[in-house]
Write a protein that holds these residues in place. Structure first.
Motif, short mmCIF file in Angstrom:
data_model
loop_
_atom_site.label_atom_id
_atom_site.label_comp_id
_atom_site.label_asym_id
_atom_site.label_seq_id
_atom_site.Cartn_x
_atom_site.Cartn_y
_atom_site.Cartn_z
N TYR A 93 0.83 -1.20 0.00
CA TYR A 93 0.00 0.00 0.00
C TYR A 93 0.87 1.25 0.00
O TYR A 93 0.59 2.22 -0.74
CB TYR A 93 -0.91 -0.01 1.23
CG TYR A 93 -1.94 1.08 1.25
CD1 TYR A 93 -2.81 1.27 0.18
CD2 TYR A 93 -2.07 1.92 2.35
CE1 TYR A 93 -3.76 2.28 0.20
CE2 TYR A 93 -3.02 2.93 2.39
CZ TYR A 93 -3.87 3.10 1.32
OH TYR A 93 -4.82 4.10 1.34
N GLY A 94 1.93 1.24 0.81
CA GLY A 94 2.78 2.43 0.89
C GLY A 94 3.71 2.60 -0.28
O GLY A 94 3.82 3.70 -0.85
N GLN A 99 2.82 5.82 -2.97
CA GLN A 99 3.98 6.43 -3.60
C GLN A 99 3.64 6.93 -5.01
O GLN A 99 4.01 8.04 -5.39
CB GLN A 99 5.14 5.44 -3.69
CG GLN A 99 6.38 6.01 -4.35
CD GLN A 99 7.53 5.02 -4.40
OE1 GLN A 99 7.75 4.27 -3.45
NE2 GLN A 99 8.24 4.98 -5.51
N ASP A 100 2.93 6.11 -5.77
CA ASP A 100 2.53 6.52 -7.12
C ASP A 100 1.64 7.75 -7.07
O ASP A 100 1.79 8.67 -7.88
CB ASP A 100 1.79 5.38 -7.82
CG ASP A 100 2.72 4.28 -8.29
OD1 ASP A 100 3.96 4.48 -8.21
OD2 ASP A 100 2.23 3.22 -8.72
N ALA A 101 0.70 7.77 -6.12
CA ALA A 101 -0.20 8.92 -6.00
C ALA A 101 0.57 10.18 -5.63
O ALA A 101 0.35 11.26 -6.21
CB ALA A 101 -1.27 8.63 -4.95
N ARG A 102 1.49 10.05 -4.67
CA ARG A 102 2.29 11.22 -4.26
C ARG A 102 3.11 11.76 -5.42
O ARG A 102 3.16 12.97 -5.66
CB ARG A 102 3.22 10.83 -3.10
CG ARG A 102 4.23 11.92 -2.74
CD ARG A 102 5.09 11.53 -1.56
NE ARG A 102 5.77 10.26 -1.74
CZ ARG A 102 6.90 10.11 -2.46
NH1 ARG A 102 7.44 11.15 -3.10
NH2 ARG A 102 7.47 8.91 -2.53
N GLU A 103 3.77 10.88 -6.16
CA GLU A 103 4.61 11.31 -7.28
C GLU A 103 3.78 11.97 -8.38
O GLU A 103 4.24 12.92 -9.02
CB GLU A 103 5.39 10.12 -7.82
CG GLU A 103 6.46 9.62 -6.85
CD GLU A 103 7.16 8.36 -7.34
OE1 GLU A 103 6.66 7.75 -8.32
OE2 GLU A 103 8.18 7.99 -6.75
N GLN A 143 -0.11 15.61 1.89
CA GLN A 143 -1.05 14.76 2.64
C GLN A 143 -0.83 13.28 2.34
O GLN A 143 -0.86 12.44 3.24
CB GLN A 143 -2.48 15.16 2.29
CG GLN A 143 -2.87 16.55 2.77
CD GLN A 143 -4.25 16.97 2.29
OE1 GLN A 143 -4.89 16.26 1.51
NE2 GLN A 143 -4.73 18.11 2.77
N THR A 144 -0.58 12.99 1.07
CA THR A 144 -0.35 11.60 0.67
C THR A 144 0.96 11.09 1.26
O THR A 144 1.06 9.92 1.64
CB THR A 144 -0.32 11.48 -0.86
OG1 THR A 144 -1.54 12.00 -1.41
CG2 THR A 144 -0.18 10.02 -1.29
N SER A 145 1.96 11.98 1.34
CA SER A 145 3.24 11.60 1.93
C SER A 145 3.07 11.19 3.39
O SER A 145 3.70 10.24 3.86
CB SER A 145 4.23 12.75 1.82
OG SER A 145 5.45 12.43 2.44
N GLN A 146 2.20 11.91 4.11
CA GLN A 146 1.94 11.56 5.50
C GLN A 146 1.28 10.18 5.59
O GLN A 146 1.63 9.36 6.47
CB GLN A 146 1.03 12.60 6.14
CG GLN A 146 1.65 13.99 6.25
CD GLN A 146 2.94 13.99 7.07
OE1 GLN A 146 3.01 13.36 8.12
NE2 GLN A 146 3.95 14.69 6.60
N LYS A 147 0.37 9.89 4.68
CA LYS A 147 -0.27 8.56 4.66
C LYS A 147 0.76 7.49 4.31
O LYS A 147 0.74 6.38 4.87
CB LYS A 147 -1.40 8.55 3.63
CG LYS A 147 -2.58 9.43 3.97
CD LYS A 147 -3.64 9.33 2.87
CE LYS A 147 -4.84 10.21 3.18
NZ LYS A 147 -5.87 10.14 2.11
#
Length: 217
Positions: free
Chosen positions: A84-85, A90-94, A110-114
């Motif tokens: 998941y991480g 990771q793909d979403a954050r990038e 926010q995604t990085s925190q998740k």
């Protein structure tokens, strides 16, 4: 007197049977969760795979409450949180970072925190799984040499190599995320590196397959 004794005996049997039944049901759910995780890895639709992984994480966390010492549950949690991480979040954050506009950058943060949370969950469950392999883990992971010796002494079979791979992958990814952030929790990169190196020695085919899948991701 006899009736009271018989009643007490009957209650004991009922409670015992209830405990056995609960154990059987829990074991079945654990086996189903592990099979589901393996099936999710074969899906080509990323959206379906992510939704399935998120649903599975909730299931696995619940099963962990019922059976916190179960090796299969710990393994499944480490793998699911790591995937998941390191894949979905990771793909979403990038993707957000590439957009560069203020709203996207805020979403990236926010995604990085998740992502950090997911990897920390994986690492935490991973430490619980590794601690069952032998004593002295906390002391050993203070230095690379000490941790390398611990890994050589306590991780020996293919199944040890499998859990070492997922914990190592999560740990190393979390270490990279924390670079340059003085407020971030410390995750020494050598812990992840040692685990991945050990995994490549004792679970060669498993590690090779996962490395190939990572490149495809």
């Amino acid at each position: 007197m006899r009736s009271s004794a018989f009643l007490a005996f009957g209650m004991a049997v009922a409670l015992s049977s209830s405990g056995c039944l609960r154990g059987i049901v829990t074991d079945a759910r654990i086996a189903e969760a592990r099979a589901s995780a393996e099936a999710l890895e074969t899906l080509g639709d990323a959206d379906v795979a992510r939704a399935g992984t998120e649903a599975q994480l909730a299931e696995l966390e619940g099963l962990y409450r019922l059976s916190p010492q179960d090796d299969d549950i710990l393994f499944a949690l480490v793998r699911a949180w790591t995937v998941y991480g390191t894949v979905f979040l990771q793909d979403a954050r990038e993707s957000f970072e590439l957009a560069s506009d203020p709203a996207s950058l805020a979403s990236a943060d926010q995604t990085s925190q998740k992502e950090r949370h997911a990897l920390e969950r994986a690492a935490g469950f991973g430490l619980s799984a590794l601690a069952k392999k032998g004593s002295g883990l906390d002391e050993a992971r203070r230095t690379r040499d000490g941790f390398s010796r611990w890994a050589e002494d306590h991780l020996s079979g293919p199944r040890d190599g499998e859990i070492a791979y997922w914990v190592g992958r999560a740990w190393l990814s979390r270490s990279r995320l924390g670079k340059g952030d003085p407020q971030a929790r410390s995750f020494d990169a050598f812990v992840g590196t040692v685990l991945l190196e050990r995994s490549s020695r004792i679970a060669v085919s498993y590690t090779h397959l996962r490395a190939h899948e990572t490149v495809l991701d």
